[in-house]
Motif scaffolding. Structure first.
Motif, mmCIF file in Angstrom:
data_model
loop_
_atom_site.group_PDB
_atom_site.id
_atom_site.type_symbol
_atom_site.label_atom_id
_atom_site.label_comp_id
_atom_site.label_asym_id
_atom_site.label_seq_id
_atom_site.Cartn_x
_atom_site.Cartn_y
_atom_site.Cartn_z
ATOM 1 N N GLY A 149 0.764 -1.313 0.206
ATOM 2 C CA GLY A 149 -0.205 -0.023 -0.036
ATOM 3 C C GLY A 149 1.143 1.325 0.015
ATOM 4 O O GLY A 149 0.345 2.189 -0.826
ATOM 5 N N GLU A 150 1.959 1.272 0.659
ATOM 6 C CA GLU A 150 2.873 2.453 0.765
ATOM 7 C C GLU A 150 3.600 2.568 -0.471
ATOM 8 O O GLU A 150 3.729 3.918 -1.064
ATOM 9 C CB GLU A 150 4.049 1.986 1.875
ATOM 10 N N GLN A 151 3.920 1.520 -1.240
ATOM 11 C CA GLN A 151 4.494 1.731 -2.581
ATOM 12 C C GLN A 151 3.551 1.974 -3.663
ATOM 13 O O GLN A 151 3.843 2.990 -4.647
ATOM 14 C CB GLN A 151 5.103 0.362 -3.086
ATOM 15 N N LEU A 152 2.102 1.561 -3.556
ATOM 16 C CA LEU A 152 1.316 2.035 -4.540
ATOM 17 C C LEU A 152 0.717 3.316 -4.251
ATOM 18 O O LEU A 152 0.660 4.409 -5.432
ATOM 19 C CB LEU A 152 -0.033 1.055 -4.103
ATOM 20 N N ARG A 153 0.753 3.994 -3.355
ATOM 21 C CA ARG A 153 0.508 5.507 -2.911
ATOM 22 C C ARG A 153 1.509 6.345 -3.461
ATOM 23 O O ARG A 153 1.085 7.447 -4.124
ATOM 24 C CB ARG A 153 0.672 5.599 -1.383
ATOM 25 N N ASN A 154 2.683 6.015 -4.023
ATOM 26 C CA ASN A 154 3.715 6.576 -4.493
ATOM 27 C C ASN A 154 3.501 6.733 -6.077
ATOM 28 O O ASN A 154 3.789 7.377 -6.724
ATOM 29 C CB ASN A 154 5.150 5.880 -4.454
ATOM 30 N N HIS A 155 2.444 5.700 -6.596
ATOM 31 C CA HIS A 155 2.197 5.851 -7.929
ATOM 32 C C HIS A 155 0.632 6.126 -8.096
ATOM 33 O O HIS A 155 0.360 6.429 -9.368
ATOM 34 C CB HIS A 155 2.240 4.357 -8.470
ATOM 35 N N MET A 156 -0.057 6.954 -7.228
ATOM 36 C CA MET A 156 -1.143 7.256 -7.532
ATOM 37 C C MET A 156 -1.432 8.430 -6.926
ATOM 38 O O MET A 156 -1.058 9.037 -5.832
ATOM 39 C CB MET A 156 -2.380 6.238 -6.874
ATOM 40 N N ALA A 157 -2.466 9.406 -7.216
ATOM 41 C CA ALA A 157 -2.443 10.948 -6.975
ATOM 42 C C ALA A 157 -3.085 11.051 -5.649
ATOM 43 O O ALA A 157 -2.829 11.794 -4.888
ATOM 44 C CB ALA A 157 -3.324 11.633 -7.895
ATOM 45 N N HIS A 158 -4.170 10.191 -5.238
ATOM 46 C CA HIS A 158 -4.742 10.088 -4.207
ATOM 47 C C HIS A 158 -4.908 8.968 -3.206
ATOM 48 O O HIS A 158 -4.879 7.797 -3.755
ATOM 49 C CB HIS A 158 -6.240 10.382 -4.336
#
Length: 452
Positions: free
Chosen positions: A134-143
């Protein structure tokens, strides 16, 4: 469209991680049923260990996140550690089991400890892995909200697929041991799916080496050489057949006397379901012979739960019977009965009057319009999770509603497996469904309820 290539890999990893863990949960629980009775309390305890491990892993991940340490490298190490945890939990389980036997306690503590050893580390690392993804995915999405939604959707869909594949494909096709290995391999594959931005060849290679070492040390053959031998030792009998199916792990054991076969025993998971011993055949045949004394014109009969076929064979003995429906939820137990009846002429299921239905007895009664002169049932003991629905007032009313005028029902009451108040509750439910009810002793504490 919202995701980069790396973001898509993270979503794929979340899907796979959810599938692996839920598949493992199915395999773990089936494995544990070989050593403990599958009561609701045991199931709840196992589930509590799984959820606690995931929760603790997420708490640890949040601590690392606040300090900026929850990197892709942590996610890769978590996946590799989970693969190693699957292997290690299976490898040390027998040692743990033999150690806990020395406690000689009837408390829930051994169940907790077995669950913690087998499942705890993997669940903790899975909780850490999910949060790291989840932390890594947050870096690839705006929100953050969108990232959370996508991650949860992927993980939930994976969990749904994993549990279905474990129950309907892995267990019957691979068995418990090879399913453990496959799921450890899939955990190891996550190491390659998660991108590694860390510098240094050694840091990138370390998770791969951990996972590879664990897989190389997988203890193939332990199921047969150790756990099946424990089944033989527990029942003091020789194992003649074992089958891991969708419903249970079924064993046929042969008890011998002076080196010669004496009788066979059917064990499902850790429960002795039926035997061909003389005293057992006596009470199981009474489920058919006793109603026949009071209702000599039995033409249509229904046998719910086949076991080793003693009751079905007794029903087939009745002179006026024209049709027998046999209902059992386990296809494997039905097929393995060939061991008991090598001659088709004596096999109840090979009788031309018999129709076999692989179905839950309650569901069968709910959708059939047939009525019977005799309905007899010997389901597993009611303390096993999920079986209590076959010992309720509503279920006994289903039996009554499917009887012809003057028809009779006979039903197993395993008093030796019940507390007094539970036995009385079942008797009361049966007699509330059947105004004409009676209670008989088959042999010892194997009792028979009869209603008309």
């Amino acid at each position: 469209a919202l995701l980069s290539m790396d973001g898509g890999r993270i979503v794929a990893a979340a899907f796979l991680a959810g599938g692996i863990l839920l598949a493992l949960e199915v395999i773990w629980f089936r494995f544990l049923l070989l050593f403990q009775v599958g009561t609701t309390l045991v199931f709840a305890t196992n589930l509590a260990v799984v959820l606690s491990g995931i929760g603790l892993g997420a708490v640890l991940a949040s601590y690392l996140s606040r300090r900026g340490w929850l990197t892709a490298g942590v996610a890769r190490f978590s996946a590799a550690g989970a693969a190693a945890g699957v292997v290690a939990g299976y490898a040390v389980f027998d040692v743990t089991l033999r150690t806990l036997v020395k406690l000689e306690t009837e408390s829930i503590l051994p169940t907790v400890l077995l669950s913690v050893v087998l499942m705890g580390p993997v669940c903790l690392l899975s909780g850490l892995l999910f949060t790291a993804l989840g932390e890594q995915l947050r870096n690839h999405m705006a929100h953050a909200t969108a990232a959370t939604g996508v991650l949860t959707l992927a993980n939930t869909l994976g969990a749904m697929a994993g549990s279905l594949l474990a129950a309907f494909v892995m267990l019957p096709a691979l068995g418990i041991e090879r399913s453990f290995f496959l799921l450890a391999v899939l955990y190891a594959s996550l190491v390659f799916l998660i991108s590694s931005p860390e510098r240094g060849h050694g840091r990138r290679a370390a998770p791969v080496l951990v996972a590879a070492a664990a897989l190389a040390l997988f203890p193939f053959g332990r199921m047969v050489s150790v756990h099946y031998k424990n089944v033989e030792a527990h029942w003091d009998a020789r194992l003649i057949a074992a089958r891991e199916g969708m419903v249970e792990t079924a064993f046929y054991l042969q008890h011998e006397f002076l080196g010669e076969p004496h009788y066979q025993r059917l064990v499902a998971n850790s429960i002795s379901m039926s035997t061909t011993a003389t005293e057992a055949q006596r009470y199981m045949k009474l489920f058919a012979y006793l109603p026949a004394v009071f209702h000599p014109g039995i033409v249509d009969a229904l046998v719910i739960c086949f076991g080793v076929g003693s009751t079905a064979g007794a029903v087939a003995d009745l002179p006026d019977v024209k049709r027998i429906d046999v209902v059992d939820v386990s296809r494997d137990i039905l097929e393995m009965s060939d061991l008991i009846y090598p001659d088709p002429r004596g096999h109840p299921l090979r009788d031309s009057r018999v129709a076999v239905h692989v179905e839950d007895g309650r569901f069968f009664l709910q959708h059939t319009s047939r009525r019977y002169d005799l309905i007899t049932g010997e389901p597993p003991p009611p303390k096993i999770a999920g079986v209590v629905s076959l010992y309720t007032l509503e279920y006994f009313q289903l039996l009554r509603d499917h009887l012809n005028p003057g028809g009779m029902a006979s039903y197993w009451l395993p008093v030796h497996n019940l507390r007094e108040r539970d036995a009385l509750a079942i008797i009361r439910a049966f007699c509330d469904a059947f105004d004409d009810c009676s209670l008989w002793s088959g042999i010892g504490l194997e009792w028979i309820l009869v209603g008309s």
